[in-house]
Every structure is written in structure tokens, then in C-alpha cells.
Design a protein around this motif. Structure first.
Motif, PDB file in Angstrom:
ATOM      1  N   VAL A  14     -22.275  21.152  89.660  1.00 58.61           N
ATOM      2  CA  VAL A  14     -21.340  21.347  88.555  1.00 58.61           C
ATOM      3  C   VAL A  14     -20.672  20.024  88.176  1.00 58.61           C
ATOM      4  N   ILE A  15     -20.332  19.207  89.171  1.00 57.70           N
ATOM      5  CA  ILE A  15     -19.757  17.895  88.867  1.00 57.70           C
ATOM      6  C   ILE A  15     -20.757  17.042  88.092  1.00 57.70           C
ATOM      7  N   ALA A  16     -22.016  17.111  88.485  1.00 53.49           N
ATOM      8  CA  ALA A  16     -23.067  16.365  87.776  1.00 53.49           C
ATOM      9  C   ALA A  16     -23.181  16.831  86.325  1.00 53.49           C
ATOM     10  N   ALA A  17     -23.029  18.143  86.106  1.00 51.47           N
ATOM     11  CA  ALA A  17     -23.049  18.662  84.737  1.00 51.47           C
ATOM     12  C   ALA A  17     -21.883  18.097  83.936  1.00 51.47           C
ATOM     13  N   GLY A  18     -20.722  17.994  84.571  1.00 48.68           N
ATOM     14  CA  GLY A  18     -19.573  17.403  83.906  1.00 48.68           C
ATOM     15  C   GLY A  18     -19.797  15.938  83.588  1.00 48.68           C
ATOM     16  N   TYR A  19     -20.404  15.227  84.518  1.00 50.67           N
ATOM     17  CA  TYR A  19     -20.708  13.809  84.284  1.00 50.67           C
ATOM     18  C   TYR A  19     -21.652  13.656  83.097  1.00 50.67           C
ATOM     19  N   ALA A  20     -22.671  14.532  83.018  1.00 49.29           N
ATOM     20  CA  ALA A  20     -23.612  14.493  81.906  1.00 49.29           C
ATOM     21  C   ALA A  20     -22.906  14.785  80.581  1.00 49.29           C
TER      22      ALA A  20
END
Length: 307
Positions: A14-20
């Protein structure tokens, strides 16, 4: 091992999705702040109310709660003393103390408790202590710090916790649980639906904040970040083990439970508080990130040694 990796994978995804999202700019320049405000003012209070309204407050009288409280207070006090001696200020000192002992008991603690400990309810003592005691106290300090810049009377200061949405959600939930009131479904269901936005919103906002960020502990707050992350990843589980084994005589699965929950990394919603109060944002972001990385080998080691 499986539980530790599963819990971290969920958060990382989920953090990676936010970063994207941050990289793409799809949410605009104010996307992170909007998610943060949504979590702080709406979703998190709803989540805390629905969680605590049905909680068993009897766990507050357990030895596990005393171990949890003792470890949180101990590492927070260490950070506070150092912060005062170094002149880091009340706001950064409060955020740093939270990062030193406020564990990710919700979105990471629950899956790890299920897969490693076999019972999600074992995170209840730390979850309740943080929501009922640690959060209202810390946010009251931050509120008083902010209101101190403007003139306010004694009554206004005393009523500070009652103006904070997170504290209101927690205290209202405790009141409902203590009175044994059953909240009707038409009231609880919308609150549950809104509360379910809290964790994703916090994690997405945290991921967006990582866009363009340097590696942790490289900036002017390096000492504060290293101290808080070190206390969180190493100091707190060590203190919890000493209290549990030597003071309260816990053994076996009970000892494993309190040490595992104390070894969880700092919660991402601490970054939300830092953004909301516009204080120590970089400290909160970097400390949460570093403690999360450090906690992986610590949790694996604790599970192997005590499991």
C-alpha cells in the motif's frame, strides 16, 4: 516467519501504491494533505470509536498491559530526557517520544498476532493503552503547544482533549464500552465503513511523502531519527522482555506475546499527527521508515528465540 513477512508485505504494497501516486501526480499537489486530514479528522476517529466500543476493557487490568505501559513510558522518558537536554523542543520531543514507543498495533500488529501468536486479541492491551492513554496525552501536549502561541484561558486548556477528533473518538468508544451500551447497527455500520478508510489513507499519504525523500537519518534530524528508531526497534522489546520475565514472571506464550507486540515498528499514523500539527514531519517519516526496516530482523529473531 510467515506472519512477519505477510504483515510487512501488506503495508509495503500500500505504501508503494502511495509512492506511485505521488510520482504520477494524479492526486495533485494537495493529495497527501487531503488524505492526512481525512484520516485525522474523519476516518481515524471513526475507527477508534468502533474498535473501542466493543472492546473488553478487562485487559487493562492484565500484567500484559502493565508490561506494555512500562515499556512505552520507559523509552518515551529516555527520548524526552535526551530531547530536553539537547534542546530539541516540545513538539519534536513529543513526536520523537511517540516514535520511540508507539507501536503499529493495528494494520501490522493484527496480522502478525494472527500468524505468529495465533490470536489477534493479543494485541488488545497495547492497542487500548495507546488509544486510551498515549494518544490523548500526546495530542493534548501538541494542542497546548500550538494554542500556546495564541492566548487561551485555563478552561480552554483543560478542555483541549475534547476538541481533538482522535481523542474524542477514543474516549467516546471507551465510554460506550464501559457503560455496556450496544450501538445500533444503523449507527455503527456507517462509522465502520468510514473507519475502514483510515489505514489505507494513512499508508497512501505516507507513501506519497516518500517521493523525492532522501535516505533516512541523513538530514539535520539524524540524531533524533536514530535515537527514536533505535529505542523503538531495540530498546522497547528489551525493556518489555525484562519487565515481563523478571518483574511479572511471564513465561512461554505470554512472554512471546508481549515481546512481539513491543518489537513492532512505529505506527504510520504518527506521521499523520506530525503533518496535522506541522511539527517534526521529517523526523516522523524517517523514524517510522527506519524502525520498520529494523523491526523485521528483530521480530524474526524474537519469534525464533521465544516461539
Amino acid at each position: 516467519m510467515r506472519g512477519v513477512l505477510t504483515g510487512f508485505w501488506v503495508i509495503a504494497a500500500v505504501i508503494a501504491a502511495g509512492y506511485a501516486l505521488g510520482r504520477s501526480g494524479r492526486l495533485g499537489e494537495g493529495g497527501r494533505e487531503t488524505l492526512t486530514r481525512l484520516a485525522f479528522h474523519v476516518a481515524t476517529p471513526a475507527l477508534l470509536f468502533t474498535t473501542l466500543a466493543g472492546a473488553d476493557l478487562g485487559v487493562l487490568l492484565s500484567a500484559k498491559l502493565l508490561v506494555t505501559a512500562g515499556s512505552v513510558v520507559a523509552v518515551g522518558a529516555v527520548y524526552g530526557v535526551v530531547a530536553a537536554a539537547r534542546g530539541w523542543g516540545v513538539g519534536p520531543g513529543t513526536i520523537g517520544a511517540l516514535c520511540s514507543g508507539y507501536v503499529n498495533a493495528g494494520n501490522l500488529g493484527i496480522p502478525i498476532a494472527v500468524y505468529v501468536l495465533g490470536d489477534a486479541s493479543l494485541v488488545a492491551p497495547v492497542l487500548l493503552f495507546q488509544q486510551i492513554v498515549a494518544t490523548p496525552v500526546a495530542l493534548t501536549i501538541l494542542d497546548l503547544r500550538r494554542s500556546g502561541r495564541t492566548k487561551g484561558g485555563l478552561v480552554r486548556q483543560v478542555l483541549t482533549p475534547l476538541r481533538n477528533p482522535v481523542a474524542i473518538g477514543s474516549l467516546s468508544g471507551v465510554a460506550v464500552a464501559a457503560l455496556g451500551v450496544r450501538v445500533p447497527g444503523p449507527v455503527m455500520d456507517p462509522l465502520t465503513l468510514v473507519g475502514n478508510m483510515s489505514v489505507p489513507a494513512v499508508l497512501l499519504a505516507f507513501g506519497i511523502s516518500l517521493r523525492g525523500s532522501a535516505l533516512p537519518a541523513r538530514g539535520p534530524e539524524a540524531g533524533q531519527v536514530l535515537l527514536s528508531a533505535g529505542l523503538k526497534a531495540l530498546g522497547q522489546p528489551l525493556i518489555a522482555w525484562l519487565l515481563a520475565a523478571c518483574v511479572f514472571g511471564l513465561r512461554g506464550h505470554d512472554l512471546l506475546a508481549v515481546v512481539v507486540t513491543s518489537a513492532l515498528p512505529a505506527a504510520q499514523n504518527l506521521y499523520t499527527y506530525a503533518v496535522q500539527y506541522r511539527v517534526a514531519e521529517r523526523l516522523a517519516r524517517e523514524s517510522v521508515l527506519l524502525s520498520t526496516v529494523l523491526s523485521v530482523p528483530v521480530l524474526v529473531g524474537v519469534a525464533a528465540a521465544l516461539g
